[in-house]
Design an enzyme around this catalytic site. Sequence first.
Site, mmCIF file in Angstrom:
data_model
loop_
_atom_site.group_PDB
_atom_site.id
_atom_site.type_symbol
_atom_site.label_atom_id
_atom_site.label_comp_id
_atom_site.label_asym_id
_atom_site.label_seq_id
_atom_site.Cartn_x
_atom_site.Cartn_y
_atom_site.Cartn_z
ATOM 1 N N ASP A 30 -4.291 12.811 17.814
ATOM 2 C CA ASP A 30 -5.574 12.906 17.133
ATOM 3 C C ASP A 30 -6.066 11.461 16.982
ATOM 4 O OD1 ASP A 30 -7.689 13.873 15.429
ATOM 5 O OD2 ASP A 30 -6.511 13.121 13.727
ATOM 6 N N ASP A 46 -9.056 10.006 14.557
ATOM 7 C CA ASP A 46 -9.397 9.566 13.196
ATOM 8 C C ASP A 46 -8.215 9.784 12.246
ATOM 9 O OD1 ASP A 46 -12.187 8.987 13.746
ATOM 10 O OD2 ASP A 46 -12.564 11.130 13.752
HETATM 11 C C1 BG6 Z 1 -12.692 14.412 13.145
HETATM 12 C C2 BG6 Z 1 -12.771 13.932 11.707
HETATM 13 O O1 BG6 Z 1 -11.809 13.597 13.866
HETATM 14 O O2 BG6 Z 1 -13.976 14.372 13.751
HETATM 15 C C3 BG6 Z 1 -13.804 14.779 10.957
HETATM 16 O O3 BG6 Z 1 -11.488 14.076 11.105
HETATM 17 C C4 BG6 Z 1 -15.147 14.697 11.669
HETATM 18 O O4 BG6 Z 1 -13.901 14.307 9.632
HETATM 19 C C5 BG6 Z 1 -14.977 15.181 13.117
HETATM 20 O O5 BG6 Z 1 -16.110 15.524 11.015
HETATM 21 C C6 BG6 Z 1 -16.267 15.138 13.932
HETATM 22 O O6 BG6 Z 1 -16.603 13.804 14.205
HETATM 23 P P1 BG6 Z 1 -17.991 13.276 14.793
HETATM 24 O O7 BG6 Z 1 -17.724 11.826 15.041
HETATM 25 O O8 BG6 Z 1 -18.224 14.035 16.090
HETATM 26 O O9 BG6 Z 1 -19.029 13.558 13.780
HETATM 27 MG MG MG Z 2 -7.497 13.081 11.948
#
Ligand code: BG6
Ligand code: MG
Length: 223
Positions: A15, A17
């Site tokens: 993963d 984030d």
């Molecule tokens: C995930 C995060 O990796 O990505 C979430 O943990 C986030 O919090 C999701 O909402 C979507 O991300 P993005 O960058 O497409 O808005």
């Molecule tokens: Mg994560």
Amino acid sequence: MTGMVTNMIKGIIFDLDGVLVSTDELHYQAWKKLAMDLGIMGFTKEDNARQKGVSRMDSLEIVLEKGNKRYSDEEKLTFADQKNNFYIELLQRLTDDAVLAGVKETLIMLRKKGLLIGIGSVSKNTPLILEKTGLKSYIDQISCGLDISKSKPDPEVFLVAAKKLGLLPVQCLVIEDSKAGIIAAKAANMRSLGVGPEYEQLGADYKYKNLQCEIDWDSILNS
Ligand code: BG6
Ligand code: MG
């Protein structure tokens, strides 16, 4: 014997984030700003923790439930765009300082062992983040929000990653910091390693606080 060889772990799907980079703090700041702009004062870090691994639109619902107004689907799309614009503004300043402790060493070590490295993130900003942090060169295949239609806990993002790596799901280990991600890994028939502040509560097969820990890779990879 043949079964054992087929089931050996040949790829690690990370993963993004909260596992490789500290961008979850920037997600929080951007959602907080949107909440304030909408007059929603009660959006907290605890609410933000529930947004982990959750798609952009589902994360927006977690913000809006703290307020008392109802919005049309069109308005919601506008809000999600506004948040993403704040978030992208913050991402412009991202450097390799945002790479979490132990990450680069782990990626180098796993590659030396001959493992393939994949990303499985629902974030549509994955390519930008990998570029800005310099992590791109450590990764073999990326599966992200741009490749999928169903967010975690659906297994789609991990199944796409395995396919891109040319591996069977049972040959992959997922590393995650969210509950939704661990549920997705299990649904994909992949083994899982949980990290991050909630690592003990995620329901992962292997649990470590972060990638800086002394992880017993040999026993995980040969299990
Ligand atoms: C995930 C995060 O990796 O990505 C979430 O943990 C986030 O919090 C999701 O909402 C979507 O991300 P993005 O960058 O497409 O808005
Ligand atoms: Mg994560």
